[in-house]
Enzyme design. Structure first.
Site, PDB file in Angstrom:
ATOM      1  N   LYS A 263     -43.300  -6.682  48.942  1.00 15.43           N
ATOM      2  CA  LYS A 263     -43.397  -5.561  48.333  1.00 15.43           C
ATOM      3  C   LYS A 263     -42.131  -4.655  48.249  1.00 15.43           C
ATOM      4  CE  LYS A 263     -40.978  -3.831  52.401  1.00 15.43           C
ATOM      5  NZ  LYS A 263     -40.213  -2.628  52.162  1.00 15.43           N
ATOM      6  N   ASN A 264     -40.711  -5.365  47.675  1.00 12.35           N
ATOM      7  CA  ASN A 264     -40.336  -4.069  47.468  1.00 12.35           C
ATOM      8  C   ASN A 264     -40.050  -4.541  45.920  1.00 12.35           C
ATOM      9  OD1 ASN A 264     -39.044  -3.824  49.585  1.00 12.35           O
ATOM     10  ND2 ASN A 264     -37.158  -5.439  49.526  1.00 12.35           N
TER      11      ASN A 264
ATOM     12  N   CYS B 125     -32.367   6.102  57.983  1.00 17.26           N
ATOM     13  CA  CYS B 125     -32.777   5.277  58.602  1.00 17.26           C
ATOM     14  C   CYS B 125     -32.007   4.627  59.843  1.00 17.26           C
ATOM     15  CB  CYS B 125     -33.355   4.540  57.461  1.00 17.26           C
ATOM     16  SG  CYS B 125     -32.374   3.230  56.901  1.00 17.26           S
TER      17      CYS B 125
ATOM     18  N   ARG C 185     -27.337   5.495  54.501  1.00 13.76           N
ATOM     19  CA  ARG C 185     -27.809   5.220  52.757  1.00 13.76           C
ATOM     20  C   ARG C 185     -28.605   6.280  51.822  1.00 13.76           C
ATOM     21  NH1 ARG C 185     -33.229   0.491  54.181  1.00 13.76           N
ATOM     22  NH2 ARG C 185     -33.038   0.400  52.211  1.00 13.76           N
TER      23      ARG C 185
ATOM     24  N   ASP D  72     -32.200  -8.476  54.108  1.00 13.45           N
ATOM     25  CA  ASP D  72     -33.421  -8.277  54.520  1.00 13.45           C
ATOM     26  C   ASP D  72     -33.929  -9.973  55.063  1.00 13.45           C
ATOM     27  OD1 ASP D  72     -33.437  -5.939  53.834  1.00 13.45           O
ATOM     28  OD2 ASP D  72     -34.724  -6.460  51.797  1.00 13.45           O
TER      29      ASP D  72
ATOM     30  N   ARG E 266     -45.580  -3.015  58.051  1.00 15.79           N
ATOM     31  CA  ARG E 266     -44.886  -2.495  56.543  1.00 15.79           C
ATOM     32  C   ARG E 266     -44.345  -3.341  55.789  1.00 15.79           C
ATOM     33  NH1 ARG E 266     -40.156   1.298  57.171  1.00 15.79           N
ATOM     34  NH2 ARG E 266     -40.644   1.377  54.901  1.00 15.79           N
TER      35      ARG E 266
HETATM   36  C1  UD1 Z   1     -33.082  -2.232  48.562  1.00 19.23           C
HETATM   37  C2  UD1 Z   1     -34.727  -2.742  49.751  1.00 19.23           C
HETATM   38  C3  UD1 Z   1     -33.845  -3.265  50.965  1.00 19.23           C
HETATM   39  C4  UD1 Z   1     -33.157  -4.080  51.134  1.00 19.23           C
HETATM   40  C5  UD1 Z   1     -31.824  -3.426  49.644  1.00 19.23           C
HETATM   41  C6  UD1 Z   1     -31.050  -3.925  49.766  1.00 19.23           C
HETATM   42  C7  UD1 Z   1     -36.637  -1.798  48.370  1.00 19.23           C
HETATM   43  C8  UD1 Z   1     -37.651  -0.870  48.428  1.00 19.23           C
HETATM   44  N1  UD1 Z   1     -35.831  -2.008  49.238  1.00 19.23           N
HETATM   45  O1  UD1 Z   1     -33.345  -1.166  49.082  1.00 19.23           O
HETATM   46  O2  UD1 Z   1     -35.237  -3.783  51.772  1.00 19.23           O
HETATM   47  O3  UD1 Z   1     -32.486  -4.023  52.299  1.00 19.23           O
HETATM   48  O4  UD1 Z   1     -31.868  -3.088  48.640  1.00 19.23           O
HETATM   49  O5  UD1 Z   1     -30.948  -5.340  48.792  1.00 19.23           O
HETATM   50  O6  UD1 Z   1     -36.733  -2.708  47.162  1.00 19.23           O
HETATM   51  N2  UD1 Z   1     -25.920   2.691  48.301  1.00 19.23           N
HETATM   52  C9  UD1 Z   1     -25.363   4.130  47.852  1.00 19.23           C
HETATM   53  N3  UD1 Z   1     -26.097   5.285  47.146  1.00 19.23           N
HETATM   54  C10 UD1 Z   1     -27.142   4.786  46.277  1.00 19.23           C
HETATM   55  C11 UD1 Z   1     -28.006   3.855  46.677  1.00 19.23           C
HETATM   56  C12 UD1 Z   1     -27.496   2.957  47.808  1.00 19.23           C
HETATM   57  O7  UD1 Z   1     -24.659   3.897  48.381  1.00 19.23           O
HETATM   58  O8  UD1 Z   1     -27.612   6.184  46.242  1.00 19.23           O
HETATM   59  C13 UD1 Z   1     -26.052   2.113  49.266  1.00 19.23           C
HETATM   60  C14 UD1 Z   1     -26.521   1.674  50.695  1.00 19.23           C
HETATM   61  O9  UD1 Z   1     -26.510   2.542  51.722  1.00 19.23           O
HETATM   62  C15 UD1 Z   1     -25.952   0.081  51.023  1.00 19.23           C
HETATM   63  C16 UD1 Z   1     -25.742  -0.542  49.655  1.00 19.23           C
HETATM   64  O10 UD1 Z   1     -25.799   0.634  48.430  1.00 19.23           O
HETATM   65  O11 UD1 Z   1     -25.157   0.282  51.418  1.00 19.23           O
HETATM   66  C17 UD1 Z   1     -26.896  -1.308  48.858  1.00 19.23           C
HETATM   67  O12 UD1 Z   1     -28.344  -0.875  49.046  1.00 19.23           O
HETATM   68  P1  UD1 Z   1     -29.478  -0.731  47.805  1.00 19.23           P
HETATM   69  O13 UD1 Z   1     -28.847  -1.911  46.884  1.00 19.23           O
HETATM   70  O14 UD1 Z   1     -29.623   0.485  47.142  1.00 19.23           O
HETATM   71  O15 UD1 Z   1     -31.073  -0.600  48.426  1.00 19.23           O
HETATM   72  P2  UD1 Z   1     -32.460  -0.312  48.890  1.00 19.23           P
HETATM   73  O16 UD1 Z   1     -32.061  -0.012  46.692  1.00 19.23           O
HETATM   74  O17 UD1 Z   1     -32.988   0.806  49.025  1.00 19.23           O
END
Ligand code: UD1
Length: 427
Positions: A22-23, A124, A129, A314, A406
């Site tokens: 999915k990701n 969420c 996030r 995850d 999902r």
């Molecule tokens: C992706 C995955 C999700 C997984 C996560 C971490 C998808 C669609 N989802 O989510 O299933 O749990 O990686 O492996 O691929 N952060 C910030 N600022 C930002 C972006 C992120 O502070 O602009 C923080 C987040 O709050 C979190 C950490 O960085 O604490 C990691 O998040 P991130 O790797 O960005 O997760 P996603 O890409 O949203």
């Protein structure tokens, strides 16, 4: 709303086909916006989030064709995306609030059209996030951004220009957004402290197949030399390592022997290391991974979530379900999301002995969990309750099955085929 009923206590024996990730699929679909030619993706999983992304792309003007059946096994489902004419650069609140990954259209829309208006994803169940890393990175590439009325209003009046972006923390989504934008920027972009998740590498390989120039794939430094245009490609989505780990843990909790087909051991090395320490047997086969628990319960082991190649956040909730039934105690530490222990109260209702102290949870294994009516707040929390239900004595009813839909394709079918007593109750 549908519910899932499980009568626990059955060992799992058989074969489970692992779907495409999915990701990986979500950013790959967003990459379809980067070219006027057709991008065809095979091994696409059949999931609610994929439908949400498809709906988002359609309202941007992307035409698409879906062929093949999910039931056909690996490579059965193929989507062909054609973004010859992008008619709308807005991603509305209604779609983005359903799925945070919608923000992945931001980079591609800016690269292709020079502007985008995308709803801010908001909070969420697993934490605040933010998307600040996505926005700061895009600003470094010359994008002007305003936040107004809950929307990210972005435009690049002079086009995108390559830059050096240093991420202060590892972000999967920000790395993906920046990589897509930089592929069509003028000049060279270097992403330092980039995410190394296999889904990020999958996107990079697909972009290369579309004509992008990316070096350092799989490392934490990605160098992207922008090209004037990208073309179409045919690309197969990487197997889902989270689904693979989840079913390996299902065997850890029930006992038995299951071959996970269409997946790869190298995608789950850190997970394998932990599960082997806990006493599970795992080996590579020609078509995937064989998982066996011949003895009694697995042993308690400590786990800490980390960016790839560390143990994935995850799989943290599922590991907690396994540890709830293990012999001995385990400490589970969550370092990625600040609020990812929402499954603890529900697991406790099934008899799990878990105490949370800040970012760590002490889990004392019990010989028996008991079935209960439970509900979950997010995708991975829901599946942890499924795992607990498979091991519990008596009947477990899981509410809010839409979370499972999902991210897990035909979950109850795959488990039932291996002997689990699991049924979807339709409302
Ligand atoms: C992706 C995955 C999700 C997984 C996560 C971490 C998808 C669609 N989802 O989510 O299933 O749990 O990686 O492996 O691929 N952060 C910030 N600022 C930002 C972006 C992120 O502070 O602009 C923080 C987040 O709050 C979190 C950490 O960085 O604490 C990691 O998040 P991130 O790797 O960005 O997760 P996603 O890409 O949203």
């Amino acid at each position: 709303m549908d519910r899932i009923r499980i009568r626990g206590g059955k060992r799992l024996e058989g074969t489970i086909p692992i779907s495409g990730a999915k990701n990986a699929s979500l950013p790959l679909m967003a990459a379809g916006l980067l070219t006027e030619d057709t991008l065809s993706l095979s091994n696409l999983p059949h999931l609610a989030d994929i439908v949400t992304m498809a709906n988002l792309l359609v309202q941007h003007g992307v035409s698409m064709e879906m062929n093949g059946h999910a039931e056909g096994g690996h490579g059965g489902r193929v989507i062909s995306l054609s973004a010859a004419n992008i008619t709308n650069t807005q991603a509305p609140y209604d779609l983005v609030r359903k799925m945070r990954a919608s923000v992945l259209v931001l980079g591609p829309l800016l690269a292709r059209c020079g502007e985008a208006v995308v709803s801010l994803p908001g909070g969420c169940a697993i934490g605040t996030r933010p998307v600040d890393l996505h926005l700061k990175g895009l600003e470094a590439l010359g994008v002007e951004i305003e936040l107004e009325e809950g929307y990210i209003k972005a435009h690049a009046p002079n086009g995108l220009k390559g830059a050096h972006v240093v991420f202060p923390m590892v972000s999967v989504g920000a790395t993906e957004n920046l990589m897509m934008a930089a592929s069509l920027a003028e000049g060279e972009t270097v992403l330092t402290n980039a995410a190394r998740e296999p889904e990020v590498s999958d996107l990079a390989h697909c972009l290369v197949a579309m004509g992008a120039q990316i070096e350092g794939i799989g490392s934490d430094t990605l160098t992207i030399t922008g090209v004037p245009r990208l073309g179409g490609a045919i690309y197969s989505v990487v197997p889902d390592r989270i689904e693979t780990g989840t079913y390996a843990m299902a065997v850890a909790i029930t006992g038995g022997e299951v071959e996970l087909t269409g997946t790869r051991m190298d995608l789950i090395e850190s997970v394998t290391e932990v599960l082997l320490r806990a006493g599970l047997e795992m080996s590579e086969t020609e078509s995937g991974v064989l998982v066996r628990r011949s003895g009694d319960r697995v042993k308690g082991v400590d786990v800490m979530t980390e960016p790839f190649p560390g143990f994935p956040t995850d799989l943290q909730a599922q590991m907690m379900a396994v540890m709830s039934c293990a012999e001995g105690a385990s400490m589970i530490t969550e370092t990625i999301f600040e609020n990812r222990f929402m499954h603890v109260p529900e697991l406790s209702r099934m008899g799990a002995n878990v105490h949370v102290h800040g970012a760590s949870a002490i889990v004392r294994g019990s010989p028996h969990l008991t079935g209960a009516e439970v509900m979950a707040t997010d995708l991975r929390a829901s599946v942890s309750l499924v795992l607990a239900g498979l091991a519990a004595e008596g009947e477990t009813i899981i509410n809010r099955v839409y979370h499972l839909d999902r991210g897990y394709e035909r979950l109850e079918e795959k488990l039932a085929a291996c002997g689990a007593d699991i049924t979807r109750l339709k409302d």
